[in-house]
Design an enzyme around this catalytic site. Structure first.
Site, PDB file in Angstrom:
ATOM      1  N   SER A  16     -18.547   7.331  -6.775  1.00 27.82           N
ATOM      2  CA  SER A  16     -17.293   6.503  -7.219  1.00 27.82           C
ATOM      3  C   SER A  16     -17.825   5.351  -8.483  1.00 27.82           C
ATOM      4  CB  SER A  16     -17.083   5.696  -6.283  1.00 27.82           C
ATOM      5  OG  SER A  16     -15.941   4.665  -6.460  1.00 27.82           O
ATOM      6  N   LYS A  59      -4.604   7.502   1.486  1.00 30.72           N
ATOM      7  CA  LYS A  59      -3.512   6.934   0.949  1.00 30.72           C
ATOM      8  C   LYS A  59      -2.572   6.459   1.691  1.00 30.72           C
ATOM      9  CE  LYS A  59      -5.360   6.999  -3.869  1.00 30.72           C
ATOM     10  NZ  LYS A  59      -5.261   7.258  -5.307  1.00 30.72           N
ATOM     11  N   ASP A  71       7.102  -3.744  -2.633  1.00 29.62           N
ATOM     12  CA  ASP A  71       8.274  -2.843  -2.978  1.00 29.62           C
ATOM     13  C   ASP A  71       7.948  -1.423  -3.448  1.00 29.62           C
ATOM     14  OD1 ASP A  71      10.244  -4.426  -1.910  1.00 29.62           O
ATOM     15  OD2 ASP A  71      10.673  -5.453  -3.868  1.00 29.62           O
ATOM     16  N   GLY A 120       0.175  19.509  -6.492  1.00 27.46           N
ATOM     17  CA  GLY A 120      -0.500  18.702  -5.241  1.00 27.46           C
ATOM     18  C   GLY A 120       0.708  17.849  -4.692  1.00 27.46           C
ATOM     19  N   GLY A 123      -0.763  11.777  -1.528  1.00 27.25           N
ATOM     20  CA  GLY A 123      -0.510  10.428  -2.040  1.00 27.25           C
ATOM     21  C   GLY A 123      -0.544  10.185  -3.432  1.00 27.25           C
ATOM     22  N   ALA A 124      -1.569  10.761  -4.205  1.00 30.88           N
ATOM     23  CA  ALA A 124      -1.326  10.427  -5.696  1.00 30.88           C
ATOM     24  C   ALA A 124      -0.318  11.180  -6.159  1.00 30.88           C
ATOM     25  CB  ALA A 124      -2.870  11.072  -6.003  1.00 30.88           C
ATOM     26  N   TYR A 196     -11.362  12.150 -12.707  1.00 35.43           N
ATOM     27  CA  TYR A 196     -12.072  11.399 -13.645  1.00 35.43           C
ATOM     28  C   TYR A 196     -13.763  11.803 -13.440  1.00 35.43           C
ATOM     29  CZ  TYR A 196     -13.273   8.242  -9.489  1.00 35.43           C
ATOM     30  OH  TYR A 196     -13.785   7.967  -8.313  1.00 35.43           O
ATOM     31  N   GLY A 217      -8.761  11.459 -15.733  1.00 32.71           N
ATOM     32  CA  GLY A 217      -8.243  10.254 -14.970  1.00 32.71           C
ATOM     33  C   GLY A 217      -8.894   8.983 -15.007  1.00 32.71           C
TER      34      GLY A 217
END
Length: 398
Positions: A16, A59, A71, A120, A123-124, A196, A217
């Site tokens: 990361s 996520k 929101d 996919g 969550g992304a 990424y 990314g």
């Protein structure tokens, strides 16, 4: 006043960049928190952190532990940023939407009126769908392993205008993989891959080869981190800092790949660059010699050039998937097209040029017997096309 503390929650976080990125947006501690699903709630409610970022595969999972949702998080159905209130309540938000919108803007990919194919459904993907709807996409097709739209019937959507990969296919260490062949998508005018690492996935490289606008990314990663940092610190951060952070991260993480004729000084220059930049240096020819326990001339003489090129590609794959190194390649690396995506995935490529009369020929099997001019004539266009920059080295003392 105690220093603020934040962290990244995920299952595997070994590669990361989040810690480095957040250090550029604020003066708070930032930890990488690798946890199993059973540990999530206790970490979130530990009281040790002011906030978290959340990545694969949590996520959606963390939403059930949030006492309130923004929101944006409610609309998307996914959380990637968490704020831990002083009263113990947990607030879930989504800054990925900001990051993805920034990426599209940066890549100059216009969504309005287009048919978008989203690879996919995690969550992304939910974040991507929300942003694409907001930006006026005419049609969204979500492809998953099962369901009405899957990888077995993707031919129904060869007319798609935009393709976005939200899956981990092609992500380090499984570099070089892709879910589809862009040759079938004749209308495609934009490709985005949220991965990424590597900096350029095979999907992105395939798009670039076909002159289709494409982006990885990194922009999204840094932009969403900037927005999350604003929430952690409760202050605005100038958007220009995103570009500064991207430039710094890519400078640190991209490999410098040196190509050029045998005897041009790639190894000497590579070692100097690595020393100056604090990077690890790798000489591909030296690694081949170590592996084969034979000199390069011996390999050519006993096993032939074809065998050498095969081994060369294997060794390139081993080292070029890593990041932050200076890598010197053999002079003939450009003779095999399969090597191009290998060195481009994480690399800035520099062509080391030197006058032919100054090239060192000793111990270089293909540079001898008067062949060097012919070799240069054959390779020079590839050196030009493969490189990002050129460096002229006519120091005869090397």
């Amino acid at each position: 006043m105690n220093q603020k503390k934040a962290g990244l929650i995920g299952k595997k976080l070994g590669h990361s960049y989040s810690k480095q990125i957040h250090s550029m947006f604020g003066e708070y501690e930032y930890d990488l928190c690798e946890v199993g699903e059973e540990e999530l709630e206790s970490l979130l409610r530990s009281g040790k952190y002011d906030g978290f970022n959340v990545t694969i595969p949590y996520k959606k999972t963390v939403m059930k532990y949030c006492d309130e949702l923004s929101d944006t998080a409610k609309k998307i159905g996914s959380v990637n940023t968490i704020l831990c209130r002083e009263d113990g309540r947990i607030m879930g938000d989504n800054t990925d939407a900001y990051g993805f919108a920034y990426l599209l803007r940066s890549a100059k990919i216009n969504i309005r009126g287009t048919k978008c194919l989203i690879l996919g459904s995690g969550g992304a993907s939910l974040t991507v769908q929300a942003v694409l709807k907001e930006q006026g996409a005419a049609q969204l097709i979500v492809v998953s392993r099962t369901g009405d739209n899957n990888y077995d019937n993707i031919d129904k959507h060869y007319d798609s205008d935009i393709i976005i990969n939200t899956t981990p296919v092609g992500m380090y260490p499984n570099n070089g993989k892709t879910l589809l062949n862009l040759d079938y998508f004749k209308n495609c005018k934009g490709v985005v891959d949220l991965i990424y690492n590597p900096y350029r996935t095979q999907l992105v490289l395939d798009a670039v080869e076909r002159k289709i606008p494409a982006a990885g990314g990194m922009e999204m990663l840094v932009a969403q981190a900037k927005r999350a940092s604003e929430l952690f610190q409760n202050k605005e951060i100038c958007e220009e800092k995103i570009k500064t952070a991207i430039d710094k991260i890519t400078e640190e993480s991209l490999n410098l790949i040196l190509i050029g004729m045998p005897g041009a000084g790639k190894t000497f220059i590579g070692k100097k660059l690595a020393e100056q930049m604090g990077k690890k240096f790798v000489d591909i020819d030296e690694k081949i010699v170590e592996q084969e326990k034979m000199s390069i001339p011996e390999i050519f003489e006993q096993k032939g050039e074809r065998y050498f090129r095969k081994i060369e590609t294997e060794v390139l794959k081993k080292y070029c998937i890593e990041s932050g190194m200076v890598i010197s390649t053999g002079g003939g690396v450009v003779t095999c097209k399969r090597n191009y995506p290998i060195i481009r995935q994480n690399g800035k490529v520099i062509w080391i040029r030197r006058d032919i009369k100054n090239l060192e020929k000793k111990g270089r099997p293909l540079s001898q017997n008067g062949r060097i001019e012919d070799l240069y004539r054959v390779r020079k266009n590839a050196y030009k096309q493969w490189s990002d920059e050129e460096y002229f080295n006519n120091d005869v003392s090397l």
